[in-house]
Design a protein around this motif. Structure first.
Motif, PDB file in Angstrom:
ATOM      1  N   ALA A  69       0.810  -1.221   0.000  1.00  0.00           N
ATOM      2  CA  ALA A  69       0.000   0.000   0.000  1.00  0.00           C
ATOM      3  C   ALA A  69       0.842   1.269   0.000  1.00  0.00           C
ATOM      4  N   ILE A  70       2.122   1.163   0.320  1.00  0.00           N
ATOM      5  CA  ILE A  70       2.972   2.350   0.380  1.00  0.00           C
ATOM      6  C   ILE A  70       4.222   2.135  -0.479  1.00  0.00           C
ATOM      7  N   PRO A  71       4.038   2.059  -1.821  1.00  0.00           N
ATOM      8  CA  PRO A  71       5.211   1.896  -2.678  1.00  0.00           C
ATOM      9  C   PRO A  71       6.038   3.178  -2.709  1.00  0.00           C
ATOM     10  N   CYS A  72       7.299   3.035  -2.997  1.00  0.00           N
ATOM     11  CA  CYS A  72       8.174   4.197  -3.155  1.00  0.00           C
ATOM     12  C   CYS A  72       9.174   3.872  -4.269  1.00  0.00           C
ATOM     13  N   LYS A  73      10.117   4.744  -4.475  1.00  0.00           N
ATOM     14  CA  LYS A  73      11.071   4.583  -5.571  1.00  0.00           C
ATOM     15  C   LYS A  73      11.818   3.243  -5.501  1.00  0.00           C
ATOM     16  N   HIS A  74      12.141   2.799  -4.314  1.00  0.00           N
ATOM     17  CA  HIS A  74      12.943   1.588  -4.166  1.00  0.00           C
ATOM     18  C   HIS A  74      12.133   0.369  -3.741  1.00  0.00           C
ATOM     19  N   ARG A  75      10.836   0.558  -3.489  1.00  0.00           N
ATOM     20  CA  ARG A  75       9.964  -0.564  -3.106  1.00  0.00           C
ATOM     21  C   ARG A  75       8.680  -0.465  -3.910  1.00  0.00           C
ATOM     22  N   ASN A  76       8.664  -1.083  -5.062  1.00  0.00           N
ATOM     23  CA  ASN A  76       7.489  -1.074  -5.936  1.00  0.00           C
ATOM     24  C   ASN A  76       6.330  -1.809  -5.257  1.00  0.00           C
ATOM     25  N   VAL A  77       5.132  -1.720  -5.855  1.00  0.00           N
ATOM     26  CA  VAL A  77       3.991  -2.476  -5.338  1.00  0.00           C
ATOM     27  C   VAL A  77       4.292  -3.966  -5.419  1.00  0.00           C
ATOM     28  N   SER A  78       3.514  -4.765  -4.731  1.00  0.00           N
ATOM     29  CA  SER A  78       3.761  -6.204  -4.636  1.00  0.00           C
ATOM     30  C   SER A  78       3.857  -6.867  -6.006  1.00  0.00           C
ATOM     31  N   GLY A  79       4.750  -7.808  -6.102  1.00  0.00           N
ATOM     32  CA  GLY A  79       4.898  -8.611  -7.297  1.00  0.00           C
ATOM     33  C   GLY A  79       5.968  -9.668  -7.075  1.00  0.00           C
ATOM     34  N   ILE A  80       5.715 -10.868  -7.572  1.00  0.00           N
ATOM     35  CA  ILE A  80       6.670 -11.964  -7.415  1.00  0.00           C
ATOM     36  C   ILE A  80       6.826 -12.671  -8.763  1.00  0.00           C
ATOM     37  N   TYR A  81       8.074 -12.827  -9.194  1.00  0.00           N
ATOM     38  CA  TYR A  81       8.408 -13.562 -10.415  1.00  0.00           C
ATOM     39  C   TYR A  81       8.930 -14.930  -9.978  1.00  0.00           C
ATOM     40  N   VAL A  82       8.321 -16.003 -10.514  1.00  0.00           N
ATOM     41  CA  VAL A  82       8.739 -17.362 -10.161  1.00  0.00           C
ATOM     42  C   VAL A  82       9.125 -18.084 -11.443  1.00  0.00           C
ATOM     43  N   ARG A  83      10.386 -18.533 -11.501  1.00  0.00           N
ATOM     44  CA  ARG A  83      10.842 -19.337 -12.633  1.00  0.00           C
ATOM     45  C   ARG A  83      11.031 -20.756 -12.130  1.00  0.00           C
ATOM     46  N   MET A  84      10.349 -21.698 -12.793  1.00  0.00           N
ATOM     47  CA  MET A  84      10.422 -23.098 -12.392  1.00  0.00           C
ATOM     48  C   MET A  84      11.691 -23.735 -12.959  1.00  0.00           C
ATOM     49  N   GLU A  85      11.961 -24.940 -12.509  1.00  0.00           N
ATOM     50  CA  GLU A  85      13.153 -25.656 -12.965  1.00  0.00           C
ATOM     51  C   GLU A  85      13.123 -25.957 -14.453  1.00  0.00           C
ATOM     52  N   ASN A  86      11.928 -26.002 -15.061  1.00  0.00           N
ATOM     53  CA  ASN A  86      11.842 -26.276 -16.494  1.00  0.00           C
ATOM     54  C   ASN A  86      12.067 -25.023 -17.341  1.00  0.00           C
ATOM     55  N   GLY A  87      12.316 -23.877 -16.693  1.00  0.00           N
ATOM     56  CA  GLY A  87      12.599 -22.642 -17.423  1.00  0.00           C
ATOM     57  C   GLY A  87      11.395 -21.733 -17.596  1.00  0.00           C
ATOM     58  N   ASN A  88      10.184 -22.279 -17.516  1.00  0.00           N
ATOM     59  CA  ASN A  88       8.984 -21.460 -17.623  1.00  0.00           C
ATOM     60  C   ASN A  88       8.794 -20.642 -16.354  1.00  0.00           C
ATOM     61  N   ALA A  89       8.074 -19.536 -16.494  1.00  0.00           N
ATOM     62  CA  ALA A  89       7.922 -18.635 -15.360  1.00  0.00           C
ATOM     63  C   ALA A  89       6.489 -18.155 -15.233  1.00  0.00           C
ATOM     64  N   MET A  90       6.198 -17.548 -14.082  1.00  0.00           N
ATOM     65  CA  MET A  90       4.896 -16.941 -13.856  1.00  0.00           C
ATOM     66  C   MET A  90       5.048 -15.761 -12.904  1.00  0.00           C
ATOM     67  N   PHE A  91       4.102 -14.840 -13.000  1.00  0.00           N
ATOM     68  CA  PHE A  91       4.024 -13.718 -12.076  1.00  0.00           C
ATOM     69  C   PHE A  91       2.942 -14.011 -11.065  1.00  0.00           C
ATOM     70  N   LEU A  92       3.194 -13.715  -9.809  1.00  0.00           N
ATOM     71  CA  LEU A  92       2.185 -13.820  -8.762  1.00  0.00           C
ATOM     72  C   LEU A  92       1.888 -12.418  -8.258  1.00  0.00           C
ATOM     73  N   ASP A  93       0.635 -12.070  -8.205  1.00  0.00           N
ATOM     74  CA  ASP A  93       0.176 -10.791  -7.669  1.00  0.00           C
ATOM     75  C   ASP A  93       0.901  -9.615  -8.320  1.00  0.00           C
ATOM     76  N   ALA A  94       0.930  -9.624  -9.643  1.00  0.00           N
ATOM     77  CA  ALA A  94       1.658  -8.586 -10.382  1.00  0.00           C
ATOM     78  C   ALA A  94       0.944  -7.246 -10.285  1.00  0.00           C
TER      79      ALA A  94
END
Length: 131
Positions: A61-86
């Motif tokens: 709720a309080i993003p700033c220059k060095h702390r963007n809003v929530s987001g998680i990038y997950v890359r699996m062992e097979n090389g494919n990836a997904m975003f969580l809560d982008a």
């Protein structure tokens, strides 16, 4: 305050029912399940040796220059990836993080960016925002 509570509960119940109906009729759940299956399906292709989790933002709720809003990038062992809560700016944060890992590498920033983005097979958005 409390005088509007009954109206709030009625509206909340209606919105929740409408949302559930939209999920059932839109095909979103089936598409999400297919995307997740595709992310975990190796398909006999090349594999990376490690998985990766990258927090592209922890500002909530309080993003700033060095702390963007929530987001998680997950890359699996097979090389494919997904975003969580982008959230807003998640792709930019991911590309900046990937470019920082290029020091001394022959690969160009554009190549790494394109390769990173094409490997994203699913985006999970946990909740909508009015903006």
């Amino acid at each position: 305050g409390f005088q509007q509570f009954h109206s709030f509960v009625e509206n909340w119940t209606r919105i929740r029912a409408d949302s559930q109906m939209l999920l059932k009729t839109s095909g979103c759940l089936a598409a999400a399940q297919e995307g997740l299956h595709h992310c975990t399906n190796t398909g006999g292709g090349t594999h990376s040796t490690t998985a990766e989790i990258l927090f592209t933002g922890t500002g909530s709720a309080i993003p700033c220059k060095h702390r963007n809003v929530s987001g998680i990038y997950v890359r699996m062992e097979n090389g494919n990836a997904m975003f969580l809560d982008a959230g807003e700016g998640t792709v930019g944060q991911l590309l900046r993080a990937k470019q920082q890992t290029l020091q001394g590498n022959e690969t160009t920033e554009d190549t790494v960016g394109a390769r990173t983005l094409e490997k994203i097979k699913a985006v999970w958005i946990s909740h909508p925002h009015a903006d």
